[in-house]
Write a protein that holds these residues in place. Sequence first.
Motif, PDB file in Angstrom:
ATOM      1  N   TYR A 127     -48.734  -1.818  -5.181  1.00  0.00           N
ATOM      2  CA  TYR A 127     -49.628  -2.435  -4.253  1.00  0.00           C
ATOM      3  C   TYR A 127     -49.607  -4.272  -4.576  1.00  0.00           C
ATOM      4  CZ  TYR A 127     -51.748   2.172  -3.483  1.00  0.00           C
ATOM      5  OH  TYR A 127     -51.912   3.212  -3.050  1.00  0.00           O
ATOM      6  N   TYR A 128     -49.374  -4.800  -3.289  1.00  0.00           N
ATOM      7  CA  TYR A 128     -49.324  -6.310  -3.241  1.00  0.00           C
ATOM      8  C   TYR A 128     -49.944  -7.090  -2.362  1.00  0.00           C
ATOM      9  CZ  TYR A 128     -44.691  -5.626  -1.066  1.00  0.00           C
ATOM     10  OH  TYR A 128     -43.782  -5.176  -0.340  1.00  0.00           O
ATOM     11  N   ALA A 129     -50.039  -8.196  -2.658  1.00  0.00           N
ATOM     12  CA  ALA A 129     -50.651  -9.179  -1.493  1.00  0.00           C
ATOM     13  C   ALA A 129     -50.400 -10.612  -2.179  1.00  0.00           C
ATOM     14  CB  ALA A 129     -52.026  -8.845  -1.197  1.00  0.00           C
ATOM     15  N   GLY A 134     -50.343 -10.829   4.129  1.00  0.00           N
ATOM     16  CA  GLY A 134     -50.783  -9.431   4.219  1.00  0.00           C
ATOM     17  C   GLY A 134     -50.616  -8.824   2.952  1.00  0.00           C
ATOM     18  N   ALA A 135     -51.289  -7.270   3.030  1.00  0.00           N
ATOM     19  CA  ALA A 135     -51.323  -6.347   2.011  1.00  0.00           C
ATOM     20  C   ALA A 135     -50.349  -5.478   1.958  1.00  0.00           C
ATOM     21  CB  ALA A 135     -52.555  -5.954   1.995  1.00  0.00           C
ATOM     22  N   TRP A 136     -49.759  -4.882   1.295  1.00  0.00           N
ATOM     23  CA  TRP A 136     -48.457  -4.017   1.224  1.00  0.00           C
ATOM     24  C   TRP A 136     -48.571  -2.976  -0.027  1.00  0.00           C
ATOM     25  CZ3 TRP A 136     -45.423  -5.029   5.556  1.00  0.00           C
ATOM     26  CH2 TRP A 136     -45.666  -5.975   6.100  1.00  0.00           C
ATOM     27  N   ARG A 146     -47.378  -1.540   5.595  1.00  0.00           N
ATOM     28  CA  ARG A 146     -48.485  -2.736   5.552  1.00  0.00           C
ATOM     29  C   ARG A 146     -49.921  -1.911   5.306  1.00  0.00           C
ATOM     30  NH1 ARG A 146     -48.690  -8.311   8.438  1.00  0.00           N
ATOM     31  NH2 ARG A 146     -50.557  -9.197   7.640  1.00  0.00           N
ATOM     32  N   CYS A 218     -57.248  -9.387  -4.241  1.00  0.00           N
ATOM     33  CA  CYS A 218     -56.217  -9.783  -3.351  1.00  0.00           C
ATOM     34  C   CYS A 218     -55.799  -9.026  -2.283  1.00  0.00           C
ATOM     35  CB  CYS A 218     -55.120 -10.344  -4.216  1.00  0.00           C
ATOM     36  SG  CYS A 218     -54.162 -11.580  -3.307  1.00  0.00           S
ATOM     37  N   VAL A 219     -55.423  -7.691  -3.038  1.00  0.00           N
ATOM     38  CA  VAL A 219     -54.918  -6.606  -2.022  1.00  0.00           C
ATOM     39  C   VAL A 219     -55.882  -6.271  -1.084  1.00  0.00           C
ATOM     40  CG1 VAL A 219     -53.947  -4.455  -1.686  1.00  0.00           C
ATOM     41  CG2 VAL A 219     -53.317  -5.920  -3.628  1.00  0.00           C
ATOM     42  N   ALA A 222     -56.426  -9.055   1.669  1.00  0.00           N
ATOM     43  CA  ALA A 222     -55.399  -9.238   2.399  1.00  0.00           C
ATOM     44  C   ALA A 222     -55.350  -8.153   3.456  1.00  0.00           C
ATOM     45  CB  ALA A 222     -54.235  -9.514   1.714  1.00  0.00           C
ATOM     46  N   ALA A 223     -55.959  -6.946   3.235  1.00  0.00           N
ATOM     47  CA  ALA A 223     -55.990  -5.620   4.008  1.00  0.00           C
ATOM     48  C   ALA A 223     -56.897  -5.743   4.940  1.00  0.00           C
ATOM     49  CB  ALA A 223     -55.848  -4.466   3.217  1.00  0.00           C
TER      50      ALA A 223
END
Length: 268
Positions: A127-129, A134-136, A146, A218-219, A222-223
């Motif tokens: 998971y990253y952002a 955005g978050a992914w 996404r 952060c994730v 961003a989501a």
Amino acid sequence: MNSKLGDRVRELAKEAGKRIMPFYRGQVAVSVKQDSSPLTAADLAAHHFLVEALPTLLTGVSVISEESSAESHLSASGLDRFWLVDPLDGTKEFLKATGEFTVNVALIENRRPVLGVVHAPALNVTYYADDGGGAWRESADGVVSRLTTRRADISHLSVVASKDHAGPMVKAMLDQLPQPTLRSMGSSLKFCLVAEASADLYLRDVPTMEWDTAAAQCVVEAAGGSICTLDGNILRYGKADLRNPSLMTVGDRDFAWRQLACGESIPP
């Protein structure tokens, strides 16, 4: 945020995960830290790799890891920008071989996480952002999707709880809900369930440390969700002892979660 920086941080988190995996499901010595939490050679292998590799990405930016010295932890309160790392979040899950452990890496700027990576090496999921990007979620088969949190439905809330640290407020909250679904999971993956719309909220009423939450926060943000203290303030970083208060993670920012956290019933 520079997308190339995010790409490099993901690469480093994955490499740290590779440093962990040779110890997984094997015989590994366990020591006990002052806070009674376990420490293994896998924690230290990921720690040493990240504290050496991250400074090559941003000159002059300090790395604060869970396994850093106490002096290093104290220094974080005076920093405007620093890396915050949990090299192996969920050591108990690692030892139980559930796969639910992660490498957490966040970049903190002005007391908030602006880049975060949560990598689960045994599950091969990342998971990253970052700010504005955005978050992914990158799955084991390499598919990238996404993340967007979902609207909460009081009649069918999915609640995340810690396997080892669910406190009394969690039970009180569940008692107020008509038909809650309870999900248990280890490490910062609990936050990521909210970010990916697999769950609605996660109440944590026992303390965490900043390295436990920064990357996942952060994730989640961003989501479209948030991680707040129970008085409604967004969680901030660089506190004097790096300790977090009780927290609520929500996917739907408009949901009346503060009433729920206080044990009050919410009309359907």
